[in-house]
Design an enzyme around this catalytic site. Structure first.
Site, PDB file in Angstrom:
ATOM      1  N   ASP A   1      -5.718  -0.124   0.345  1.00  0.00           N
ATOM      2  CA  ASP A   1      -4.452   0.393  -0.522  1.00  0.00           C
ATOM      3  C   ASP A   1      -4.292   1.823  -0.432  1.00  0.00           C
ATOM      4  O   ASP A   1      -3.552   2.398  -0.135  1.00  0.00           O
ATOM      5  CB  ASP A   1      -4.840  -0.109  -2.109  1.00  0.00           C
ATOM      6  CG  ASP A   1      -3.503   0.542  -2.792  1.00  0.00           C
ATOM      7  OD1 ASP A   1      -2.545   0.252  -2.612  1.00  0.00           O
ATOM      8  OD2 ASP A   1      -3.849   1.225  -3.756  1.00  0.00           O
ATOM      9  N   ASP A  38     -15.311   6.814   3.141  1.00  0.00           N
ATOM     10  CA  ASP A  38     -15.008   8.231   2.963  1.00  0.00           C
ATOM     11  C   ASP A  38     -14.887   9.151   4.314  1.00  0.00           C
ATOM     12  O   ASP A  38     -13.871   9.726   4.552  1.00  0.00           O
ATOM     13  CB  ASP A  38     -16.340   9.061   2.109  1.00  0.00           C
ATOM     14  CG  ASP A  38     -17.626   8.676   2.512  1.00  0.00           C
ATOM     15  OD1 ASP A  38     -17.729   7.907   3.318  1.00  0.00           O
ATOM     16  OD2 ASP A  38     -18.434   9.552   1.987  1.00  0.00           O
TER      17      ASP A  38
HETATM   18  C1  IPM Z   1       0.559  -1.636  -2.608  1.00  0.00           C
HETATM   19  C2  IPM Z   1       0.836  -1.209  -3.899  1.00  0.00           C
HETATM   20  C3  IPM Z   1       0.397  -2.311  -4.808  1.00  0.00           C
HETATM   21  C4  IPM Z   1      -1.228  -2.379  -4.816  1.00  0.00           C
HETATM   22  C5  IPM Z   1       0.602  -1.900  -6.363  1.00  0.00           C
HETATM   23  C6  IPM Z   1       2.035  -1.668  -6.577  1.00  0.00           C
HETATM   24  C7  IPM Z   1       0.205  -3.181  -7.224  1.00  0.00           C
HETATM   25  O1  IPM Z   1       0.213   0.238  -4.049  1.00  0.00           O
HETATM   26  O2  IPM Z   1       1.021  -2.881  -2.099  1.00  0.00           O
HETATM   27  O3  IPM Z   1      -0.211  -0.988  -1.739  1.00  0.00           O
HETATM   28  O4  IPM Z   1      -1.938  -1.446  -5.027  1.00  0.00           O
HETATM   29  O5  IPM Z   1      -1.642  -3.440  -3.933  1.00  0.00           O
HETATM   30 MG    MG Z   2      -0.734   0.789  -2.294  1.00  0.00          MG
END
Ligand code: IPM
Ligand code: MG
Length: 365
Positions: A242, A218
């Site tokens: 992500d 965070d």
């Molecule tokens: C990324 C994308 C993917 C993920 C999705 C499309 C599954 O957001 O490569 O960051 O969450 O890893």
């Molecule tokens: Mg992503």
């Protein structure tokens, strides 16, 4: 050298940007005397439409046999019904798992001529050069899932082995950079994060020349916006990575610019721009191909060990970002093909300059 590359254009703008990146790889092959062969396969929504599966067996077999895989994007509104049995994203996740590409490298730099596009003040963007290393084949993405009418769970599980291999990769990469690793977790709440942190502490002892810092996710989300230039290598688990990498992409001015490499233990890898399928602009020829083109440069560097060729592409992209043409997302009005052609021309120029430099060096030597 000879190399075999499988392309997975996928959905939305994926086919447009992948075609541009392949054009650049063809040009590099011709110019530097390599033989690259390409094989296009299905993934994502396009694969669901054609075969019912997001990652058909033929696509997976081709990817496993390739020296490297170049992917466009997967997903789109056509396949996003929450009740659908198969989703395009499952194809990508299955591919990452099957290829064993546990380390996802997402470099972030801010091009000086695009700093004005960033929501942050320009002075904060000076010297931003971060390499995110996101764990890619574990955590909540791959844990057991359950669902009843009124309850759902996603198990988040990590083993020491899974943490250790990606953290070691991060430390190794830091040695080629500014020798600073920031490990991001949520160790004040999550057990997986406490295992993560103690594993990082143990491995850090093997890298006395690299400094380590731990941040809670965070607070890291805030620090990325307030002090982005403080970070060198940032290593974290799948879901945190992500989220943080999309946040960080805003600093660069456009998600369309950023590449990624997903690596395992061997030299094969999976390369994709970090942007998604952008269904709102798909098929219009206006998508920014730079994230895909820079992913091709990473492919040359990490899977084929062609560093000079990778640098030629990066120098060409740098020149195009400086002088234009630019696509709409970065304030221009050029189409995908115009930007591709400008990069192709700049690659030639860069190679010519390198040739005359070496010819000069030979003449002098
Ligand atoms: C990324 C994308 C993917 C993920 C999705 C499309 C599954 O957001 O490569 O960051 O969450 O890893
Ligand atoms: Mg992503």
């Amino acid at each position: 050298m000879k190399a075999h590359v499988v392309t997975l254009p996928g959905d939305g703008v994926g086919p447009e940007v992948t075609a541009a990146a392949v054009a650049v790889l063809h040009a590099v092959a011709a110019r530097y005397g390599h033989e690259f062969s390409f094989d296009e396969q299905l993934i994502g929504g396009a694969a669901i439409d054609a075969t019912g599966e997001p990652l058909p067996t033929a696509s997976l077999a081709a990817c496993k046999a390739a020296d490297a895989v170049l992917l466009g994007a997967v997903g789109g509104p056509k396949w996003s019904d929450p009740n659908a049995k198969v989703r395009p994203e499952q194809g990508l996740l299955a591919l990452r798992a099957a290829l064993g590409v546990y380390a996802n490298l997402r470099p972030l730099t801010v091009h000086p001529s695009l700093a004005a596009l960033s929501p942050l003040k320009n002075e904060k963007l000076k010297n931003v050069d971060v390499l995110f290393v996101r764990e890619l084949t574990g955590g909540a993405y791959f844990g057991a899932k359950t669902r009843t009418a009124d309850t759902a769970t996603d198990e988040c599980k990590y083993t020491v082995m899974e943490i250790e291999r990606v953290v070691r990769r991060a430390f190794d990469l830091a040695r080629g950079r500014r020798r600073h690793v920031t490990s991001v977790d949520k160790a004040n709440v999550l057990e997986t994060s406490r295992l993560w942190r103690s594993t990082v502490q143990r491995i850090a002892a093997d890298y006395p020349d690299v400094t380590v810092e731990h941040q809670l996710v965070d607070s890291m989300a805030m620090l990325l916006l307030t002090q982005p230039s403080r970070y060198d290598v940032v290593v974290t688990e799948n879901l945190f990575g992500d989220i943080l990498t999309d946040e960080a992409a805003a600093l660069a001015g456009s998600l369309g610019l950023l590449p990624s490499a997903s690596l395992g233990d061997g030299s094969a890898g999976l390369y994709e721009p970090i942007h998604g399928s952008a269904p709102d602009i798909a098929g219009q020829g206006v998508a920014n191909p730079i994230g895909a083109i820079l992913s091709a440069a990473m492919l040359l560097r990490h899977s084929l060990q062609l560093e000079a060729e990778a640098v030629a592409i990066e120098a060409a992209v740098d020149q195009v970002l400086r002088n234009g043409p630019h696509t709409r997302d970065i304030g221009g009005d050029a189409g995908t093909d115009t930007v591709r052609d400008a990069v192709l021309a700049a690659v030639e120029e860069h190679a010519d300059a390198a040739d005359s430099f070496f010819a000069g060096a030979r003449a002098c030597g």
